[in-house]
Design a protein around this motif. Structure first.
Motif, PDB file in Angstrom:
ATOM      1  N   THR A  67      -5.263   8.799   3.574  1.00  0.00           N
ATOM      2  CA  THR A  67      -5.632   8.032   2.190  1.00  0.00           C
ATOM      3  C   THR A  67      -4.470   7.322   1.818  1.00  0.00           C
ATOM      4  OG1 THR A  67      -6.799  10.349   1.698  1.00  0.00           O
ATOM      5  CG2 THR A  67      -6.275   8.939  -0.076  1.00  0.00           C
ATOM      6  N   VAL A  68      -4.921   6.079   1.444  1.00  0.00           N
ATOM      7  CA  VAL A  68      -4.061   4.868   1.360  1.00  0.00           C
ATOM      8  C   VAL A  68      -4.520   4.293   0.050  1.00  0.00           C
ATOM      9  CG1 VAL A  68      -3.404   2.731   2.175  1.00  0.00           C
ATOM     10  CG2 VAL A  68      -4.002   4.380   3.661  1.00  0.00           C
ATOM     11  N   SER A  69      -3.560   4.284  -1.062  1.00  0.00           N
ATOM     12  CA  SER A  69      -3.742   3.545  -2.233  1.00  0.00           C
ATOM     13  C   SER A  69      -3.401   2.253  -2.020  1.00  0.00           C
ATOM     14  CB  SER A  69      -2.532   4.017  -3.196  1.00  0.00           C
ATOM     15  OG  SER A  69      -2.754   5.291  -3.812  1.00  0.00           O
ATOM     16  N   ARG A 103      -0.907   7.958   0.716  1.00  0.00           N
ATOM     17  CA  ARG A 103      -0.995   9.182  -0.132  1.00  0.00           C
ATOM     18  C   ARG A 103      -0.923  10.460   0.609  1.00  0.00           C
ATOM     19  NH1 ARG A 103       1.021   8.029  -4.716  1.00  0.00           N
ATOM     20  NH2 ARG A 103       0.286   5.983  -5.693  1.00  0.00           N
ATOM     21  N   LYS A 104      -1.648  10.438   1.726  1.00  0.00           N
ATOM     22  CA  LYS A 104      -1.934  11.476   2.686  1.00  0.00           C
ATOM     23  C   LYS A 104      -2.229  11.336   3.978  1.00  0.00           C
ATOM     24  CE  LYS A 104      -4.764  15.831   3.340  1.00  0.00           C
ATOM     25  NZ  LYS A 104      -5.979  16.361   2.759  1.00  0.00           N
ATOM     26  N   CYS A 129       0.799  -1.188  -0.080  1.00  0.00           N
ATOM     27  CA  CYS A 129       0.049  -0.104  -0.042  1.00  0.00           C
ATOM     28  C   CYS A 129       1.128   1.241  -0.073  1.00  0.00           C
ATOM     29  CB  CYS A 129      -0.910   0.039   1.435  1.00  0.00           C
ATOM     30  SG  CYS A 129      -0.029   0.391   2.793  1.00  0.00           S
ATOM     31  N   VAL A 130       0.288   2.257  -0.382  1.00  0.00           N
ATOM     32  CA  VAL A 130       1.164   3.729  -0.557  1.00  0.00           C
ATOM     33  C   VAL A 130       0.074   4.733   0.400  1.00  0.00           C
ATOM     34  CG1 VAL A 130       1.806   5.517  -1.886  1.00  0.00           C
ATOM     35  CG2 VAL A 130       2.103   3.138  -2.686  1.00  0.00           C
ATOM     36  N   THR A 177      -8.325   3.481  -3.511  1.00  0.00           N
ATOM     37  CA  THR A 177      -7.885   4.062  -2.413  1.00  0.00           C
ATOM     38  C   THR A 177      -8.934   3.902  -1.568  1.00  0.00           C
ATOM     39  OG1 THR A 177      -8.903   6.367  -2.958  1.00  0.00           O
ATOM     40  CG2 THR A 177      -6.556   5.902  -3.900  1.00  0.00           C
TER      41      THR A 177
END
Length: 166
Positions: free
Chosen positions: A122-124, A73-74, A70-71, A102
């Motif tokens: 916020t997660v990709s 994002r914010k 996962c990434v 997301t």
């Protein structure tokens, strides 16, 4: 995964080692994060955790749940009650939105004084996000005998890692 899903809680013992190591690792040399007397002179009963350590723990909480692919994002957090040594913080998360790969997660970390951290992230998500939660039977990392474990953060010897990590 859908809106309203709750992430499993993560309990983090707040130790002096965690507070000081987190401050040093983030190059935050403010004396209130490592010097008890200086913290008391400035009106605090003891040293307390810095926001960068809290932010890192929030990130760990999310990646532990959603998996290593996962990434983040914010991450937008706000501090409340300080994390002092000897307390425990429990991080909890609730998915508030899922769309286009997301997820938005509402995060709350509470200690004995109240909410230490609140915010959203916020997660990709990886393709297999529905099964990305760590399995119950994750491996335990052991510190080899003779290692200066006293210099490591206290949770290193019991940190959960995927089974194929050695």
């Amino acid at each position: 995964m859908k809106s309203g899903d709750e992430l499993p809680a993560l309990t983090i013992p707040i130790t002096r080692t965690l507070i000081v190591a987190g401050a040093l690792a983030s190059r935050d040399y403010q004396d209130v994060h490592h010097d008890t007397e200086a913290a008391r002179e400035k009106g605090s009963p003891d040293i307390f955790m810095n926001i960068l350590t809290t932010n890192g723990l929030v990130g760990r909480y999310l990646t532990d749940h959603f998996g290593p692919h996962c990434v983040l994002r914010k991450v937008a957090i706000r501090l409340g009650a300080p994390n002092y040594p000897g307390d425990t913080m429990v991080l909890r998360g609730t998915v508030t939105e899922v769309s286009d790969g997301t997820a938005v997660v509402r995060i709350v970390g509470a200690n004995g004084l109240g909410h230490h951290v609140t915010g959203t992230a916020t997660v990709s998500l990886p393709e297999d996000a529905a099964i990305a939660s760590p399995p119950e039977d994750v491996a335990t990392v052991s510190v080899p005998e003779g290692t200066a474990a006293a210099s490591l953060p206290e949770d290193v010897a019991t940190r959960n890692l995927p089974e194929d990590t050695e």
